[in-house]
Design a protein around this motif. Sequence first.
Motif, PDB file in Angstrom:
ATOM      1  N   LEU A   1       2.098  11.554   2.123  1.00  0.00           N
ATOM      2  CA  LEU A   1       0.460  11.462   1.871  1.00  0.00           C
ATOM      3  C   LEU A   1      -0.046  10.465   2.765  1.00  0.00           C
ATOM      4  O   LEU A   1      -1.500  11.102   3.192  1.00  0.00           O
ATOM      5  N   ILE A   2       0.497   9.535   3.347  1.00  0.00           N
ATOM      6  CA  ILE A   2      -0.314   8.377   4.200  1.00  0.00           C
ATOM      7  C   ILE A   2      -0.735   9.244   5.684  1.00  0.00           C
ATOM      8  O   ILE A   2      -2.053   9.251   5.730  1.00  0.00           O
TER       9      ILE A   2
ATOM     10  N   PHE B   1      -3.677   0.749   3.290  1.00  0.00           N
ATOM     11  CA  PHE B   1      -2.924   0.841   4.145  1.00  0.00           C
ATOM     12  C   PHE B   1      -3.342   0.717   5.649  1.00  0.00           C
ATOM     13  O   PHE B   1      -2.556  -0.224   6.497  1.00  0.00           O
TER      14      PHE B   1
ATOM     15  N   VAL C   1       0.881   4.158  -2.754  1.00  0.00           N
ATOM     16  CA  VAL C   1       0.618   5.547  -2.588  1.00  0.00           C
ATOM     17  C   VAL C   1       1.838   6.441  -2.986  1.00  0.00           C
ATOM     18  O   VAL C   1       1.863   7.604  -3.760  1.00  0.00           O
TER      19      VAL C   1
ATOM     20  N   ARG D   1      -2.409  -1.976   8.604  1.00  0.00           N
ATOM     21  CA  ARG D   1      -2.018  -1.679   9.872  1.00  0.00           C
ATOM     22  C   ARG D   1      -2.559  -2.352  10.871  1.00  0.00           C
ATOM     23  O   ARG D   1      -2.016  -2.760  11.969  1.00  0.00           O
TER      24      ARG D   1
ATOM     25  N   ALA E   1       0.718  -1.008   0.171  1.00  0.00           N
ATOM     26  CA  ALA E   1       0.099  -0.051   0.029  1.00  0.00           C
ATOM     27  C   ALA E   1       0.861   1.202   0.058  1.00  0.00           C
ATOM     28  O   ALA E   1       0.658   2.265  -0.842  1.00  0.00           O
ATOM     29  N   GLU E   2       1.991   1.245   0.754  1.00  0.00           N
ATOM     30  CA  GLU E   2       2.928   2.169   0.692  1.00  0.00           C
ATOM     31  C   GLU E   2       3.460   2.637  -0.510  1.00  0.00           C
ATOM     32  O   GLU E   2       3.405   3.701  -1.152  1.00  0.00           O
TER      33      GLU E   2
ATOM     34  N   ARG F   1       2.030   6.404  11.198  1.00  0.00           N
ATOM     35  CA  ARG F   1       3.052   7.017  10.338  1.00  0.00           C
ATOM     36  C   ARG F   1       3.754   6.221   9.268  1.00  0.00           C
ATOM     37  O   ARG F   1       3.528   5.195   8.943  1.00  0.00           O
ATOM     38  N   SER F   2       4.350   7.079   8.447  1.00  0.00           N
ATOM     39  CA  SER F   2       4.682   6.246   6.967  1.00  0.00           C
ATOM     40  C   SER F   2       5.832   7.495   6.522  1.00  0.00           C
ATOM     41  O   SER F   2       5.664   8.536   6.608  1.00  0.00           O
ATOM     42  N   ASP F   3       6.888   6.717   5.821  1.00  0.00           N
ATOM     43  CA  ASP F   3       7.706   7.554   5.103  1.00  0.00           C
ATOM     44  C   ASP F   3       7.233   8.417   3.821  1.00  0.00           C
ATOM     45  O   ASP F   3       7.445   9.313   3.340  1.00  0.00           O
ATOM     46  N   VAL F   4       5.936   7.760   3.642  1.00  0.00           N
ATOM     47  CA  VAL F   4       5.060   8.291   2.553  1.00  0.00           C
ATOM     48  C   VAL F   4       4.163   9.200   2.958  1.00  0.00           C
ATOM     49  O   VAL F   4       3.224   8.804   3.497  1.00  0.00           O
TER      50      VAL F   4
END
Lengths: 338, 338
Positions: B45-46, B128, A161, B132, A157-158, B40-43
Amino acid sequence: MTSVQAKPQQSAPASPLDELAEMRAGDMEAVNEMILTHMRSDVALIPQLAGYLIAAGGKRIRPLMTLAATALFDGDMTRAHKLAAAVEFIHTATLLHDDVVDDSNTRRGKDSANIVFGNEASVLVGDFLFSRAFQLMVADGSLETLKVLSDASAIIAEGEVLQLSTQNNLDTTLEDYLDVISGKTAALFAAACEVGPIIADQTPQTRTAIRAYGQALGMAFQIVDDVLDYNAAQEKLGKTIGDDFREGKMTAPVLFALQKANAEEKEFWARTIGARDQKDGDLENALTLIQKHDALEKSLNLARKYGQDARAALAAAPDNETKSTLTALIDFTIERGY
Amino acid sequence: MTSVQAKPQQSAPASPLDELAEMRAGDMEAVNEMILTHMRSDVALIPQLAGYLIAAGGKRIRPLMTLAATALFDGDMTRAHKLAAAVEFIHTATLLHDDVVDDSNTRRGKDSANIVFGNEASVLVGDFLFSRAFQLMVADGSLETLKVLSDASAIIAEGEVLQLSTQNNLDTTLEDYLDVISGKTAALFAAACEVGPIIADQTPQTRTAIRAYGQALGMAFQIVDDVLDYNAAQEKLGKTIGDDFREGKMTAPVLFALQKANAEEKEFWARTIGARDQKDGDLENALTLIQKHDALEKSLNLARKYGQDARAALAAAPDNETKSTLTALIDFTIERGY
């Protein structure tokens, strides 16, 4: 439903993938059965839509990876069937959502599910299949495989995105691109493979190595897929090319062509990919620029590098027929790009 | 991020829901922390998109159910935090996908995420969050809760697909409607509650009873929600009504009005809900017909029946403050429909 295992035949199978499918024909049949059983629902639209996509075939490469990686260590194939089906469900859910996100019209040479059944149903049936994947993993009962596959799902999913953020973005770097495909494709290949040594109770080192094989093979696989989308020879085989171009995806061929682009060429890419303002003849011009800058060859060289990683990782596996075929699969994955 | 726990105050809390949130204020804070950490995500937009929806508030009723059902049996609240966050992630993923499917414009009084970030991102960030949720359950490490929540996820998706099939379909029966809301709403209430006695290691009988409480409460909750969508008094409070009407959803108020409709009224429903051909004044006419046939009162009577089931199920729980509040919550859930 079409089944991927090759029909019994005397002549040699056409590819290492067919060879694997043939070696594991009985297992693939069990996986197909598992898939059919678990996509059942009292809500008629669910098996209709899921069956439409699953019957369209596809290479079933991911579940085949799980089967092969289990057989490689002589693991319990009954467990592998469940988990291979779970892997295919995760993949199918992703395809359904992808086609909605990309507003696609075709998939595997047919109208895509979102065209036939609508975006709404594609989103929801994707969610259903995703849930079914987890039910299968729970039925298998290993928290280890649940961890590997739930981690992979989050990473997929990441990656998707991230791809959305890089689409139409000319500033995308090769590193960004590798992050995208590592998430959207290689993560599931890696997880599908890692499941095998987990089932067969191998050491953490072996698990890591087989996972690395899947990861590297997945990277090579996606890069070659992205090459094929600009490969005019494919068009002669009746396949559509230029989908990524039309969607403004920043894939390896475009990135390598952009690296060497002159001012006029940069303007062309900015208009067609960046602003997605495309007209007749643009795809042909893109192909010309990609050829001019050897961008397909450079992309395939990148895939070849991952192929070497995959080969190195396989050293951890015992020498047997499955290993030979998984090794041959690396070259096949790359050579189909020509 | 807004937090649901009530601010410290001297006066009595406004509702049993606020009371529960106040009783479990520290736990809700831990759940909110868990939610923030795991989105949290490095991407970038998430967390942007997930935070937009989660910050918009909502009553957090589902995670509160998990906390209460655990506290009811004096279970390990640290485990409840993780699983309550997983429940909220599943719910949030569902909301994101729902808004895409329904083509919604607003959610919790703000532009919905699909309007602000696009359908594509809403679909993928939903995936996502769903992943999670499973990562959180795996980290908790109980196959039992994984089973309960993966089963619920599949049932939710089935309910949503069934709703799609009943939408704009005048032949929808009350039974179909109950199947839809059992899937799309009650299943997660039931699972969120069942997690509590699992954590607290209660007997299967107790698990079944607390699950039945959640199931019945969820049914009542959704029926009342569907009543509120046709409740003119809500409009005076500044809330939008008529969303279900505009989307052609076959909910309890319409079903009860249809049961007693004369030929002309049937034509009206066939045009507005069946064919979704609506014009100015149609919602007002729908409200008039719903009032004429006592359809809101009949719907609330149906909700009340589920309220009785919920009350009966709670008999299995030990007498304590949490049980009193969960009992009060039943009436509150229904009375808010007036």
